[in-house]
Design a protein around this motif. Structure first.
Motif, PDB file in Angstrom:
ATOM      1  N   LEU A   1       0.865  -1.181   0.000  1.00 54.38           N
ATOM      2  CA  LEU A   1       0.000   0.000   0.000  1.00 54.38           C
ATOM      3  C   LEU A   1       0.900   1.229   0.000  1.00 54.38           C
ATOM      4  CD1 LEU A   1      -2.507  -1.197   2.714  1.00 54.38           C
ATOM      5  CD2 LEU A   1      -3.020  -0.854   0.289  1.00 54.38           C
ATOM      6  N   VAL A   2       0.579   2.187  -0.848  1.00 54.25           N
ATOM      7  CA  VAL A   2       1.414   3.375  -0.924  1.00 54.25           C
ATOM      8  C   VAL A   2       0.544   4.580  -1.258  1.00 54.25           C
ATOM      9  CG1 VAL A   2       2.000   3.117  -3.374  1.00 54.25           C
ATOM     10  CG2 VAL A   2       3.598   4.289  -1.842  1.00 54.25           C
ATOM     11  N   GLY A   3       0.999   5.734  -0.823  1.00 55.40           N
ATOM     12  CA  GLY A   3       0.277   6.972  -1.075  1.00 55.40           C
ATOM     13  C   GLY A   3      -0.339   7.496   0.204  1.00 55.40           C
ATOM     14  N   ASP A   4      -1.357   8.311   0.039  1.00 54.73           N
ATOM     15  CA  ASP A   4      -2.002   8.971   1.168  1.00 54.73           C
ATOM     16  C   ASP A   4      -3.178   8.134   1.664  1.00 54.73           C
ATOM     17  OD1 ASP A   4      -3.257  10.598   2.989  1.00 54.73           O
ATOM     18  OD2 ASP A   4      -3.587  12.264   1.599  1.00 54.73           O
ATOM     19  N   PRO A   5      -3.057   7.478   2.818  1.00 59.47           N
ATOM     20  CA  PRO A   5      -4.146   6.628   3.307  1.00 59.47           C
ATOM     21  C   PRO A   5      -5.402   7.412   3.682  1.00 59.47           C
ATOM     22  CG  PRO A   5      -2.401   6.784   4.934  1.00 59.47           C
ATOM     23  CD  PRO A   5      -1.906   7.477   3.696  1.00 59.47           C
ATOM     24  N   ARG A   6      -5.286   8.732   3.803  1.00 60.40           N
ATOM     25  CA  ARG A   6      -6.458   9.557   4.118  1.00 60.40           C
ATOM     26  C   ARG A   6      -7.184  10.030   2.857  1.00 60.40           C
ATOM     27  NH1 ARG A   6      -2.381  10.283   7.485  1.00 60.40           N
ATOM     28  NH2 ARG A   6      -1.391  11.800   6.144  1.00 60.40           N
ATOM     29  N   HIS A   7      -6.607   9.751   1.700  1.00 57.25           N
ATOM     30  CA  HIS A   7      -7.222  10.164   0.440  1.00 57.25           C
ATOM     31  C   HIS A   7      -8.503   9.374   0.216  1.00 57.25           C
ATOM     32  CE1 HIS A   7      -7.818  10.903  -3.840  1.00 57.25           C
ATOM     33  NE2 HIS A   7      -7.114  12.008  -3.631  1.00 57.25           N
ATOM     34  N   GLU A   8      -9.479  10.025  -0.398  1.00 55.44           N
ATOM     35  CA  GLU A   8     -10.784   9.379  -0.605  1.00 55.44           C
ATOM     36  C   GLU A   8     -10.709   8.106  -1.436  1.00 55.44           C
ATOM     37  OE1 GLU A   8     -13.479  11.708  -3.050  1.00 55.44           O
ATOM     38  OE2 GLU A   8     -11.762  12.702  -3.981  1.00 55.44           O
ATOM     39  N   HIS A   9      -9.668   7.918  -2.238  1.00 53.76           N
ATOM     40  CA  HIS A   9      -9.546   6.722  -3.081  1.00 53.76           C
ATOM     41  C   HIS A   9      -8.839   5.562  -2.380  1.00 53.76           C
ATOM     42  CE1 HIS A   9      -9.652   9.746  -6.628  1.00 53.76           C
ATOM     43  NE2 HIS A   9     -10.862   9.505  -6.154  1.00 53.76           N
ATOM     44  N   ALA A  10      -8.313   5.786  -1.185  1.00 60.18           N
ATOM     45  CA  ALA A  10      -7.558   4.742  -0.490  1.00 60.18           C
ATOM     46  C   ALA A  10      -8.400   3.485  -0.269  1.00 60.18           C
ATOM     47  CB  ALA A  10      -7.019   5.263   0.836  1.00 60.18           C
ATOM     48  N   LEU A  11      -9.643   3.652   0.084  1.00 62.06           N
ATOM     49  CA  LEU A  11     -10.484   2.484   0.363  1.00 62.06           C
ATOM     50  C   LEU A  11     -10.738   1.633  -0.881  1.00 62.06           C
ATOM     51  CD1 LEU A  11     -13.007   3.992   2.931  1.00 62.06           C
ATOM     52  CD2 LEU A  11     -11.116   2.403   3.365  1.00 62.06           C
ATOM     53  N   LEU A  12     -10.611   2.220  -2.060  1.00 59.47           N
ATOM     54  CA  LEU A  12     -10.784   1.440  -3.291  1.00 59.47           C
ATOM     55  C   LEU A  12      -9.762   0.307  -3.383  1.00 59.47           C
ATOM     56  CD1 LEU A  12     -11.340   4.308  -5.899  1.00 59.47           C
ATOM     57  CD2 LEU A  12     -13.077   2.767  -4.957  1.00 59.47           C
ATOM     58  N   LEU A  13      -8.569   0.525  -2.843  1.00 56.59           N
ATOM     59  CA  LEU A  13      -7.516  -0.483  -2.901  1.00 56.59           C
ATOM     60  C   LEU A  13      -7.913  -1.761  -2.169  1.00 56.59           C
ATOM     61  CD1 LEU A  13      -4.418   1.799  -2.232  1.00 56.59           C
ATOM     62  CD2 LEU A  13      -5.312   1.048  -4.445  1.00 56.59           C
ATOM     63  N   PHE A  14      -8.716  -1.613  -1.126  1.00 52.31           N
ATOM     64  CA  PHE A  14      -9.071  -2.762  -0.307  1.00 52.31           C
ATOM     65  C   PHE A  14     -10.004  -3.732  -1.023  1.00 52.31           C
ATOM     66  CE2 PHE A  14      -7.265   0.168   2.607  1.00 52.31           C
ATOM     67  CZ  PHE A  14      -6.579  -0.634   3.495  1.00 52.31           C
ATOM     68  N   LYS A  15     -10.645  -3.284  -2.073  1.00 52.19           N
ATOM     69  CA  LYS A  15     -11.492  -4.185  -2.869  1.00 52.19           C
ATOM     70  C   LYS A  15     -10.645  -5.228  -3.601  1.00 52.19           C
ATOM     71  CE  LYS A  15     -15.152  -0.831  -3.472  1.00 52.19           C
ATOM     72  NZ  LYS A  15     -15.985  -0.068  -4.383  1.00 52.19           N
ATOM     73  N   LEU A  16      -9.348  -4.966  -3.741  1.00 52.18           N
ATOM     74  CA  LEU A  16      -8.447  -5.882  -4.438  1.00 52.18           C
ATOM     75  C   LEU A  16      -7.776  -6.878  -3.496  1.00 52.18           C
ATOM     76  CD1 LEU A  16      -6.744  -3.217  -6.706  1.00 52.18           C
ATOM     77  CD2 LEU A  16      -8.530  -4.837  -7.360  1.00 52.18           C
ATOM     78  N   LEU A  17      -7.945  -6.700  -2.208  1.00 50.26           N
ATOM     79  CA  LEU A  17      -7.295  -7.563  -1.222  1.00 50.26           C
ATOM     80  C   LEU A  17      -8.227  -8.693  -0.808  1.00 50.26           C
ATOM     81  CD1 LEU A  17      -5.689  -4.818   1.032  1.00 50.26           C
ATOM     82  CD2 LEU A  17      -4.558  -6.211  -0.715  1.00 50.26           C
ATOM     83  N   GLN A  18      -7.613  -9.818  -0.506  1.00 51.05           N
ATOM     84  CA  GLN A  18      -8.331 -10.993  -0.031  1.00 51.05           C
ATOM     85  C   GLN A  18      -7.814 -11.352   1.358  1.00 51.05           C
ATOM     86  OE1 GLN A  18     -10.772 -12.506  -1.936  1.00 51.05           O
ATOM     87  NE2 GLN A  18     -10.413 -10.792  -3.322  1.00 51.05           N
ATOM     88  N   PRO A  19      -8.670 -11.909   2.213  1.00 54.40           N
ATOM     89  CA  PRO A  19      -8.160 -12.384   3.502  1.00 54.40           C
ATOM     90  C   PRO A  19      -7.005 -13.359   3.264  1.00 54.40           C
ATOM     91  CG  PRO A  19     -10.547 -12.393   3.506  1.00 54.40           C
ATOM     92  CD  PRO A  19     -10.111 -12.089   2.085  1.00 54.40           C
ATOM     93  N   GLY A  20      -5.970 -13.198   4.047  1.00 53.52           N
ATOM     94  CA  GLY A  20      -4.792 -14.036   3.889  1.00 53.52           C
ATOM     95  C   GLY A  20      -3.685 -13.381   3.088  1.00 53.52           C
ATOM     96  N   ASP A  21      -3.988 -12.324   2.331  1.00 52.59           N
ATOM     97  CA  ASP A  21      -2.948 -11.598   1.607  1.00 52.59           C
ATOM     98  C   ASP A  21      -1.971 -10.988   2.611  1.00 52.59           C
ATOM     99  OD1 ASP A  21      -4.048 -12.125  -0.871  1.00 52.59           O
ATOM    100  OD2 ASP A  21      -4.966 -10.146  -1.102  1.00 52.59           O
ATOM    101  N   VAL A  22      -0.712 -10.979   2.254  1.00 46.64           N
ATOM    102  CA  VAL A  22       0.290 -10.322   3.081  1.00 46.64           C
ATOM    103  C   VAL A  22       0.382  -8.883   2.604  1.00 46.64           C
ATOM    104  CG1 VAL A  22       2.711 -10.284   3.772  1.00 46.64           C
ATOM    105  CG2 VAL A  22       1.548 -12.473   3.439  1.00 46.64           C
ATOM    106  N   VAL A  23      -0.007  -7.975   3.475  1.00 41.59           N
ATOM    107  CA  VAL A  23      -0.085  -6.559   3.130  1.00 41.59           C
ATOM    108  C   VAL A  23       1.007  -5.798   3.864  1.00 41.59           C
ATOM    109  CG1 VAL A  23      -1.535  -4.495   3.196  1.00 41.59           C
ATOM    110  CG2 VAL A  23      -2.570  -6.737   2.764  1.00 41.59           C
ATOM    111  N   ILE A  24       1.753  -5.001   3.115  1.00 37.85           N
ATOM    112  CA  ILE A  24       2.757  -4.128   3.717  1.00 37.85           C
ATOM    113  C   ILE A  24       2.112  -2.753   3.870  1.00 37.85           C
ATOM    114  CG2 ILE A  24       5.054  -3.114   3.513  1.00 37.85           C
ATOM    115  CD1 ILE A  24       5.046  -6.194   3.739  1.00 37.85           C
ATOM    116  N   ALA A  25       1.883  -2.383   5.113  1.00 38.80           N
ATOM    117  CA  ALA A  25       1.307  -1.082   5.453  1.00 38.80           C
ATOM    118  C   ALA A  25       2.418  -0.295   6.140  1.00 38.80           C
ATOM    119  CB  ALA A  25       0.098  -1.265   6.363  1.00 38.80           C
TER     120      ALA A  25
END
Length: 174
Positions: free
Chosen positions: A60-84
């Motif tokens: 995950l990269v960029g501004d997590p407070r940006h209105e588009h940040a939540l769109l990224l989560f639609k691409l994640l699946q439980p079990g994915d290794v996410v670097i925050a």
């Protein structure tokens, strides 16, 4: 309504600004931006505010407070290794996946310049009968099976692994 777009593997320079202060995995980041590895989804091609780079990990990269940040989560699946990489992203991940989140700690480090002399010393110290040599195309599948599929699965093909992922300095030998 803004949707995410997938950035072409040869046109990711716009990510440089977003990843400029990323605290870890710099080699993986360079592979995404400069090497065109993996897949990248962003809210814009030229000046993205947020992006998700997908290799072995999901960056995950960029501004997590940006209105588009939540769109990224639609691409994640439980079990994915996410670097925050920062606490604001970590809080957003925890809110989006409260029951499936596992913290995965990474160490940040800076790669040093490749030491060809060290590799030569290593080669000379190999036990009799062992040879260090470049992997050939016809050996890639077995190479991945014997060692780990993670060594090649971020490349689009075995041919790309050979041309872009196997780089040994010229120091004699095969």
């Amino acid at each position: 309504m803004t949707t995410l777009i997938e950035l072409d593997s040869d046109n990711r320079a716009s990510l440089t600004r977003l990843f400029a202060r990323y605290p870890c995995l710099h080699g993986s980041i360079a592979a995404v931006i400069e090497g065109g590895m993996g897949r990248v989804f962003a809210d814009a091609q030229e000046e993205p505010h947020v992006a998700l780079a997908v290799l072995d990990f999901h960056f995950l990269v960029g501004d997590p407070r940006h209105e588009h940040a939540l769109l990224l989560f639609k691409l994640l699946q439980p079990g994915d290794v996410v670097i925050a990489p920062i606490s604001a992203w970590q809080h957003l991940v925890a809110a989006a996946y409260p029951s499936t989140l596992a913290v995965y700690h990474r160490e940040a480090f800076q790669g040093a310049r490749f030491d060809g002399d060290k590799l030569r010393r290593f080669c000379r110290a190999l036990p009799s009968g062992f040879v260090l040599r470049r992997v050939h195309l016809e050996e890639v599948a077995q190479f991945a099976t014997d060692l780990d599929p993670a060594l090649i699965y971020n490349f689009r093909s075995h041919e790309e692994f050979i041309t872009r992922g196997v780089e040994l300095p010229r120091f004699g030998g095969g």
